[in-house]
Design a protein around this motif. Structure first.
Motif, PDB file in Angstrom:
ATOM      1  N   LEU A 257      37.072  57.774 -33.368  1.00 40.13           N
ATOM      2  CA  LEU A 257      36.705  56.262 -34.141  1.00 40.13           C
ATOM      3  C   LEU A 257      35.476  56.820 -35.139  1.00 40.13           C
ATOM      4  CD1 LEU A 257      37.337  53.517 -31.726  1.00 40.13           C
ATOM      5  CD2 LEU A 257      38.504  54.043 -33.725  1.00 40.13           C
ATOM      6  N   ASN A 258      34.601  57.987 -34.681  1.00 44.78           N
ATOM      7  CA  ASN A 258      33.568  57.960 -35.554  1.00 44.78           C
ATOM      8  C   ASN A 258      33.846  58.779 -36.588  1.00 44.78           C
ATOM      9  OD1 ASN A 258      33.970  60.341 -33.504  1.00 44.78           O
ATOM     10  ND2 ASN A 258      32.016  61.152 -34.360  1.00 44.78           N
ATOM     11  N   TYR A 259      34.947  59.310 -36.857  1.00 42.80           N
ATOM     12  CA  TYR A 259      35.569  59.749 -38.178  1.00 42.80           C
ATOM     13  C   TYR A 259      35.819  58.751 -39.413  1.00 42.80           C
ATOM     14  CZ  TYR A 259      35.146  64.588 -37.077  1.00 42.80           C
ATOM     15  OH  TYR A 259      34.595  65.935 -36.733  1.00 42.80           O
ATOM     16  N   GLY A 260      35.922  57.452 -38.784  1.00 45.99           N
ATOM     17  CA  GLY A 260      35.840  56.618 -39.900  1.00 45.99           C
ATOM     18  C   GLY A 260      37.165  56.506 -40.701  1.00 45.99           C
ATOM     19  N   ASP A 261      37.403  56.659 -42.011  1.00 45.22           N
ATOM     20  CA  ASP A 261      38.564  56.577 -42.798  1.00 45.22           C
ATOM     21  C   ASP A 261      39.473  57.644 -42.245  1.00 45.22           C
ATOM     22  OD1 ASP A 261      36.881  58.546 -44.014  1.00 45.22           O
ATOM     23  OD2 ASP A 261      37.594  57.948 -46.059  1.00 45.22           O
ATOM     24  N   HIS A 262      39.047  58.885 -41.728  1.00 41.45           N
ATOM     25  CA  HIS A 262      39.888  59.973 -41.269  1.00 41.45           C
ATOM     26  C   HIS A 262      40.308  59.880 -39.782  1.00 41.45           C
ATOM     27  CE1 HIS A 262      39.194  63.167 -44.279  1.00 41.45           C
ATOM     28  NE2 HIS A 262      39.165  61.884 -44.876  1.00 41.45           N
ATOM     29  N   ALA A 263      39.991  58.501 -39.110  1.00 38.00           N
ATOM     30  CA  ALA A 263      40.525  58.116 -38.052  1.00 38.00           C
ATOM     31  C   ALA A 263      41.404  56.901 -37.843  1.00 38.00           C
ATOM     32  CB  ALA A 263      39.506  57.862 -37.071  1.00 38.00           C
ATOM     33  N   GLY A 264      42.387  56.678 -36.813  1.00 39.76           N
ATOM     34  CA  GLY A 264      43.242  56.029 -36.799  1.00 39.76           C
ATOM     35  C   GLY A 264      42.683  54.479 -36.025  1.00 39.76           C
ATOM     36  N   SER A 265      43.512  53.735 -35.504  1.00 43.20           N
ATOM     37  CA  SER A 265      43.014  52.393 -35.142  1.00 43.20           C
ATOM     38  C   SER A 265      43.678  52.398 -33.494  1.00 43.20           C
ATOM     39  CB  SER A 265      44.215  51.335 -35.735  1.00 43.20           C
ATOM     40  OG  SER A 265      43.861  50.274 -35.139  1.00 43.20           O
ATOM     41  N   SER A 266      42.504  51.800 -32.834  1.00 44.18           N
ATOM     42  CA  SER A 266      43.015  51.576 -31.548  1.00 44.18           C
ATOM     43  C   SER A 266      44.059  50.229 -31.272  1.00 44.18           C
ATOM     44  CB  SER A 266      41.812  51.358 -30.541  1.00 44.18           C
ATOM     45  OG  SER A 266      41.035  50.239 -30.965  1.00 44.18           O
ATOM     46  N   GLY A 267      44.272  49.589 -32.373  1.00 45.34           N
ATOM     47  CA  GLY A 267      45.043  48.398 -32.121  1.00 45.34           C
ATOM     48  C   GLY A 267      44.526  47.284 -31.667  1.00 45.34           C
TER      49      GLY A 267
END
Length: 463
Positions: A266-276
């Motif tokens: 998650l700390n990669y922001g816009d390069h990370a996905g979503s945990s839903g």
């Protein structure tokens, strides 16, 4: 009723195609709520099979999660923790039996195309762990000289591996953009060559682990930026492999499994996905780190369009495949529980009632029974309260945040926000007994217990 409509099982042993996606969050498919892009092939796979909504990775980190998948064990049982670096001089112990080794004894041809990450020395590579073919990367593709953190100084060049030999170097993001297309091509070719005999095809895609890159066919195609482009290309890859199964007349006798190694970074922001909507992400024992989007299809055997909320884990895949293929279970103790009857449509079955949330080297951070989850006070990662990074640069994370002891009812509170510890002393006592048994068996660094039944990690013979 779905149970009454469940189809009869096939008489022949199925081919197995196992997709294992890297750092995919629970909310990263359009069927699980993703926005800004579509995953039509995976949505179709879910419509044709069963989607499991309570399916857990064994740990929320690369090497540990992969060891668990392939051995049917909690990774700390087989001595694996964290993510092996290029100079780790460690790997999955050669005496551990993998899914590939078990099904080979039943006449299956075995292939892996993608990320291995269970030891990069030759003695630990896939051809020494039951696979007939291997083409992919030996570890995470951020373990290279372009790593954004200071670790980059210690990373050697990253190469494709073909069998046991190093191939082309992966030097830049343009080379990274070739990961998904090349792996897809190799997987499709494997199906073509082995269409007349049973096979086990393992496709552990390296993306969407950072650094992100997509081929020219998908770059700039989503509204979600490069992350959406990457997910669209991964969905295409799944579609190409499923298309080849159908072209070869194999789709009705192939068990397809799709899941992920851990949640989003998650700390990669816009390069990370979503945990839903689940709490936290990769590197944590909260649901966002370990609950994975999971789909299974076997046409005519697994009910179509079904959702199962039963608790399961990646460690349960090995014994399930063993039962379906007639393979013997490993000689040494495993932790997985087969769920063949549930898989085929018998929703009265509850194969798994308990689950252990281990992390770091061997820390028991939580235990679960049914919907109750007891968190033990522990230091760990948190992404909360810190601004994420952007454009491929990571934001800060706290690695030693002191998570307090807590009890959550995941049926009412899947986001793990409302601590009901004080109201449920009898539940806490029941979960404590599970934890004590786990500590005797597997140990617990937090309580300085070694555990009686842990096995050693493989160590390079030259060391």
């Amino acid at each position: 009723m779905m149970l009454a409509m469940a189809p009869k099982p096939s008489a022949s042993k199925p081919n197995i195609v196992l997709f294992f996606i890297d750092d995919l969050g629970y909310g990263d498919l359009s069927v699980t709520g993703a926005l800004g892009y579509k995953t039509p092939n995976l949505d179709k796979l879910a419509a044709e099979g069963t989607r499991f909504t309570n399916f857990m990775a064994a740990q929320a980190v690369c090497s540990a999660s992969r060891a668990a998948l392939l051995t049917g064990c909690y990774p700390n049982r087989v001595g694996v923790s964290g993510a092996f670096g290029p100079q780790a001089a460690q790997g999955l112990h050669p005496q551990e039996e993998t899914i590939a080794e078990l099904v080979k004894e039943q006449g299956y041809t075995t292939g892996i195309f993608g990320k291995w990450h269970l030891g990069s020395d030759q003695e630990f590579l896939p051809l020494q762990q039951g696979f007939d073919e291997y083409y992919g990367v030996p570890y995470s593709h951020d373990m290279w000289p372009l790593h954004p953190w200071q670790e980059r100084a210690k990373y050697p060049p990253l190469h494709w591996i073909d069998g046991n030999k190093a191939g082309k170097e992966i030097k830049n993001l343009e080379d990274v953009s070739e990961l998904t297309p090349n792996i897809t091509e190799k997987a499709v070719g494997f199906i073509k060559r082995n269409k007349n005999k049973p096979f086990f095809l393992y496709v552990p895609h390296p993306l969407p682990h950072v650094p992100l890159a997509a081929s020219s066919k998908f770059k700039g195609k989503s509204e979600r930026g490069i992350f959406g482009d990457v997910l669209m290309e991964l969905d295409w890859s799944v579609g190409e492999i499923l298309k080849e199964l159908k072209a070869q007349g194999l789709d009705k006798n192939t068990l397809v499994i799709f899941t992920s190694d851990n949640g989003p970074w998650l700390n990669y922001g816009d390069h990370a996905g979503s945990s839903g909507g689940f709490r936290e992400g990769k590197g944590t024992s909260f649901e966002g780190g370990q609950r994975e989007p999971t789909i299974m299809r076997w046409t005519g055997v697994i009910p179509a369009g079904r959702v199962s909320n039963k608790l399961l884990s990646t460690i349960d895949i090995l014994p399930t495949i063993a039962k379906l293929t007639g393979a013997k279970l490993p000689k040494q103790k495993i932790d997985g529980i087969e769920f063949v009857d549930l898989l085929k449509g018998d929703d009265s079955k509850t194969p798994r009632e308990e689950f252990l949330y281990y992390y770091r080297k061997n820390s028991l951070e939580a235990v679960r029974k049914h919907d109750w989850k007891l968190i033990f006070a522990h230091p760990g990662r948190t992404y909360e309260g810190q601004a994420p990074g952007k454009d491929g640069q990571p934001g800060p994370t706290s690695e030693d945040f002191q998570h307090p002891r807590a009890l959550y009812n995941l049926a009412r509170d899947p986001g793990e926000r409302y601590n009901v510890l004080e109201q449920n002393p009898e539940i806490v006592a029941e979960l404590e007994k599970i934890a004590e048994a786990a500590r005797e068996d597997l140990g617990d660094d937090l309580q300085k217990k070694e555990g009686k039944n842990r096995r050693p990690v493989g160590v390079t013979s030259s060391k």
